[in-house]
Motif scaffolding. Structure first.
Motif, PDB file in Angstrom:
ATOM      1  N   MET A  74       1.182  -0.824  -0.007  1.00 25.67           N
ATOM      2  CA  MET A  74      -0.211   0.124   0.160  1.00 25.67           C
ATOM      3  C   MET A  74       0.485   1.290  -0.067  1.00 25.67           C
ATOM      4  SD  MET A  74      -1.850   2.539   1.802  1.00 25.67           S
ATOM      5  CE  MET A  74      -1.461   2.305   3.299  1.00 25.67           C
ATOM      6  N   CYS A  75       0.367   2.191  -0.195  1.00 25.03           N
ATOM      7  CA  CYS A  75       1.752   3.681  -0.391  1.00 25.03           C
ATOM      8  C   CYS A  75       0.707   4.953  -0.417  1.00 25.03           C
ATOM      9  CB  CYS A  75       2.072   3.242  -1.885  1.00 25.03           C
ATOM     10  SG  CYS A  75       3.058   1.863  -2.375  1.00 25.03           S
ATOM     11  N   GLY A  76       0.793   5.727  -0.521  1.00 27.93           N
ATOM     12  CA  GLY A  76       0.189   7.227  -1.118  1.00 27.93           C
ATOM     13  C   GLY A  76       0.938   7.810  -2.195  1.00 27.93           C
ATOM     14  N   ILE A  77       0.479   7.386  -3.099  1.00 27.95           N
ATOM     15  CA  ILE A  77       0.913   8.448  -4.672  1.00 27.95           C
ATOM     16  C   ILE A  77       0.014  10.368  -5.128  1.00 27.95           C
ATOM     17  CG2 ILE A  77       0.845   5.900  -5.420  1.00 27.95           C
ATOM     18  CD1 ILE A  77      -1.439   6.406  -7.360  1.00 27.95           C
ATOM     19  N   PHE A  78       1.247  10.624  -5.312  1.00 23.49           N
ATOM     20  CA  PHE A  78       0.819  11.371  -5.644  1.00 23.49           C
ATOM     21  C   PHE A  78       1.413  12.295  -7.289  1.00 23.49           C
ATOM     22  CE2 PHE A  78       2.383  15.985  -6.772  1.00 23.49           C
ATOM     23  CZ  PHE A  78       1.398  17.216  -6.054  1.00 23.49           C
ATOM     24  N   CYS A  79       0.525  13.406  -7.397  1.00 17.27           N
ATOM     25  CA  CYS A  79       1.147  13.163  -9.335  1.00 17.27           C
ATOM     26  C   CYS A  79       0.635  14.677  -9.919  1.00 17.27           C
ATOM     27  CB  CYS A  79       1.190  12.308 -10.362  1.00 17.27           C
ATOM     28  SG  CYS A  79       1.091  13.230 -12.303  1.00 17.27           S
ATOM     29  N   LEU A  80       1.141  16.034  -9.633  1.00 17.47           N
ATOM     30  CA  LEU A  80       1.163  17.287 -10.215  1.00 17.47           C
ATOM     31  C   LEU A  80       1.623  17.613 -11.963  1.00 17.47           C
ATOM     32  CD1 LEU A  80       0.511  20.091  -9.968  1.00 17.47           C
ATOM     33  CD2 LEU A  80       2.094  20.542  -8.611  1.00 17.47           C
ATOM     34  N   LEU A  81       0.259  17.453 -12.932  1.00 18.24           N
ATOM     35  CA  LEU A  81       1.166  17.857 -14.070  1.00 18.24           C
ATOM     36  C   LEU A  81       0.375  19.403 -14.327  1.00 18.24           C
ATOM     37  CD1 LEU A  81       1.219  17.223 -17.067  1.00 18.24           C
ATOM     38  CD2 LEU A  81      -1.669  16.787 -16.868  1.00 18.24           C
ATOM     39  N   SER A  82       1.953  19.725 -14.722  1.00 23.66           N
ATOM     40  CA  SER A  82       1.623  21.242 -15.530  1.00 23.66           C
ATOM     41  C   SER A  82       1.901  21.816 -16.978  1.00 23.66           C
ATOM     42  CB  SER A  82       2.828  21.692 -14.380  1.00 23.66           C
ATOM     43  OG  SER A  82       2.556  23.443 -14.123  1.00 23.66           O
ATOM     44  N   LEU A  83       1.118  22.423 -17.369  1.00 15.79           N
ATOM     45  CA  LEU A  83       1.195  22.440 -19.104  1.00 15.79           C
ATOM     46  C   LEU A  83       2.101  24.085 -19.273  1.00 15.79           C
ATOM     47  CD1 LEU A  83      -1.998  21.409 -20.738  1.00 15.79           C
ATOM     48  CD2 LEU A  83       0.247  20.036 -19.845  1.00 15.79           C
ATOM     49  N   SER A  84       2.842  24.587 -17.972  1.00 17.16           N
ATOM     50  CA  SER A  84       3.378  25.918 -18.284  1.00 17.16           C
ATOM     51  C   SER A  84       4.660  24.854 -17.025  1.00 17.16           C
ATOM     52  CB  SER A  84       2.327  26.577 -16.979  1.00 17.16           C
ATOM     53  OG  SER A  84       2.705  26.731 -15.799  1.00 17.16           O
ATOM     54  N   PRO A  85       5.783  26.437 -18.290  1.00 18.12           N
ATOM     55  CA  PRO A  85       6.392  26.124 -17.247  1.00 18.12           C
ATOM     56  C   PRO A  85       7.124  26.602 -15.427  1.00 18.12           C
ATOM     57  CG  PRO A  85       6.930  27.926 -18.448  1.00 18.12           C
ATOM     58  CD  PRO A  85       5.308  27.712 -18.809  1.00 18.12           C
TER      59      PRO A  85
END
Length: 608
Positions: A1-12
């Motif tokens: 089991m895990c804590g997962i995270f992702c932040l996607l950005s289309l800007s720099p």
């Protein structure tokens, strides 16, 4: 089991992980933490993963393969894909996904998995970001966005949503999602391509597009995949057959004159009971025996429990404990987590007393034969829990059963709700979410006392178990709630079938994500044997009257098949205990002494 995270950005712009979110994630995965950033010409992704080591060799996450693909996996593979006893399922899944080309191959791998999961996968070739939850939504995944960014996480931090601050929502367990990152960067907007679960005519998953559109993050767009690709459902369709006229109108004229045990003995279904015990026992075995490879084998370690049961002494938890006893190591204890909230002294009411309705009495009054408990924590679930412990000891006196009595005073409840639990329950916000979320959090923490010796002395005790078995799914499938009985009374078997279908169809949004967040906060993993794919398929295959007979009284008719299984396993009085919801059995619902409906928005979750 895990804590997962992702932040996607289309800007720099610089990518940052909110400190409070990071802390929530770290508590879910105390054994390993790592961040990883992927940079491309027109988009960036920040991954953060926090691992609770549960099986095989510890595998760091985010897991990046030689081709640059990145996997974050919060799940367990209990079947469908081969995982050796010394293997870690994250590594196995990463290898399988790395060999995939087009979306049909990715979907084939995911649809083969049997077990709970939520995942995020960056597929470098083609520049795709995949994510989603299993068919039932047994693992939490939240999202928010503003069009140019999308954030995915196992757990979030409660904040005040505004026009500038997007609101968190649960990712619907309606399918698997894919983002074409280059196309999104070109358009300046995140578009989600949805591959829905195919219910094969099963009403469990209906109107996928509508479900997703209601929850899609602000500024983002969701479209069903134009390819027409879907994921086949991992369970068989629900049996919607109706009985003949004689069965529909069947009554039990002598039921009032017989004891519950006599009624249960008369309702024999030997073949169905044998099959249910078989699939449920195998489901428990998979969840009890999946533990870390090469773990501490010292005598001290062997004397600590690795498995616990959320335990009220009712039929659902008693069966899980009895089956866990068949599969857990012989010399290892099993912890029974029993939570009680301090009974409040009744307030003097002014004016005429309001007469409680029948349904309210069924939920709030102790079962027949129970007296008003004298102690502040002698709530109904504590009384039945102690009785259940004696049944289990009679069943197997060689096993060490630890009944962990977890007492929660009002001051501690109010403090902890504000500091932690309200964050974990979020984005759910009803009175019911508050009651169940708080009860499950304190139970899963496992800090209480156990009685030692014959003089009733209780010593402090904290459960060491990392696996927590919970009975959720039994009531939904076997007509255990009072609303099932109401629906049957008004609409017969046809209405009952519709109610059962609705209950299981909405279980991901009502229960499972919340319970995963709450239990995972202690660095423990929730496992749901009643929602094992083979168990659900077997129960779905049966006509509804084989699972429940609501013409029989409470304590017998609801979850009839499960009660018969309990009797076959050698359990006694627990097999005929009437259903009692956790918020009433633990008495948390009486803590605040407020006139509230379960569906009301709970102000305590927003104010602490």
């Amino acid at each position: 089991m895990c804590g997962i995270f992702c932040l996607l950005s289309l800007s720099p712009s610089r990518l940052e992980l909110d400190k409070s979110v990071h802390e929530h994630l770290r508590r879910r995965g105390p054994n390993f933490s790592r961040d990883l950033e992927v940079r491309a010409a027109r988009y960036r992704c920040l991954f953060s993963a926090h691992v609770l080591h549960m099986r095989g060799l510890l595998t760091p996450q985010p897991l990046e393969d030689a081709a640059g693909n990145v996997l974050e996996w919060n799940g367990e593979i209990f079947g469908g894909l081969p995982v050796g006893p010394e293997e870690n399922d994250t590594a196995v899944l990463s290898r399988r996904l790395s060999s995939c080309g087009g979306p049909s191959e990715v979907l084939a791998v995911l649809s083969a998995i049997r077990g709970p999961w939520a995942f995020i996968y960056y597929q470098k070739a083609g520049g795709y970001l995949w994510f989603g939850r299993d068919f039932f939504g047994r693992r939490s995944l939240l999202w928010k966005g503003d069009g140019e960014t999308l954030t995915l996480t196992s757990v979030a931090a409660r904040g005040v949503a505004s026009d500038q601050t997007p609101a968190w929502r649960e990712v619907p367990a309606a399918g698997v999602y894919r983002i074409d990152l280059d196309a999104a960067a070109e358009a300046g907007r995140v578009t989600l391509e949805v591959y829905p679960w195919l219910g094969q005519g099963n009403p469990l998953q209906s109107s996928c597009a509508g479900t997703v559109l209601e929850s899609v993050p602000s500024g983002c767009e969701a479209l069903l995949s134009p390819s027409g690709l879907v994921l086949p459902a991992p369970v068989c369709p629900l049996n919607t057959s109706l009985p003949g006229p004689s069965k529909e109108t069947e009554a039990h004229p002598n039921a009032e004159d017989l004891e519950p045990q006599q009624l249960l003995a008369a309702a024999s279904k030997p073949d169905e009971v044998k099959r249910l015990i078989g699939v449920l026992s195998e489901a428990v075995r998979r969840r009890v025996q999946s533990r870390p490879f090469a773990s501490d084998a010292s005598p001290a370690a062997r004397s600590r429990a690795s498995v616990a049961v959320l335990f009220s002494g009712g039929v659902d938890s008693m069966i899980l404990a009895a089956l866990a006893d068949l599969h857990a190591p012989t010399r290892q204890p099993i912890d029974l987590l029993n939570v009680a909230f301090e009974l409040q002294k009744p307030k003097t009411r002014k004016g005429p007393a309001r007469k409680a309705g029948k349904a309210e009495k069924e939920q709030k009054e102790p079962p027949e034969g129970e007296t008003v408990p004298p102690g502040p924590f002698d709530v109904p679930d504590r009384i039945t829990g102690r009785a259940g412990l004696q049944e289990l000891r009679r069943l197997n006196g060689e096993r060490e059963w630890n009944l962990v009595e977890i007492d929660v005073a009002q001051e501690e409840l109010q403090r902890t709700r504000g500091e932690r639990i309200s964050q974990l329950v979020h984005p759910l916000e009803t009175v019911l979410d508050d009651s169940i979320g708080c009860a499950v959090w304190f139970a899963a923490r496992g800090e209480g006392g156990v009685v030692v010796g014959g003089d009733g002395e209780r010593r402090p005790f904290t459960s060491s178990a990392k696996v927590v078995l919970t009975g959720i799914g039994a009531d939904e499938q076997l007509a255990g709630y009072s609303r099932h009985r109401v629906r049957f009374k008004t609409s017969g078997h046809e209405g009952l079938i519709q109610e059962v279908a609705m209950e299981l169809g909405r279980i991901s949004s009502r229960n499972l994500g919340r319970d995963d967040r709450v239990i995972g906060d202690h660095g423990k993993e929730a496992r749901f044997p009643y929602l094992d794919e083979d168990v659900v398929s077997y129960l779905n295959s049966l006509p509804v009257w084989d699972k429940a007979d609501l013409a029989l009284p409470r304590g017998v008719g609801e979850k009839l098949l499960l009660r018969l299984a309990a009797r076959q396993l050698g359990l006694g009085q627990s097999a005929v205990l009437p259903k009692r919801a956790m918020q009433f059995g633990s008495r948390i619902a009486k803590m605040e002494e407020k006139k509230e409906k379960a569906s009301d928005k709970c102000t305590r979750l927003s104010t602490g």
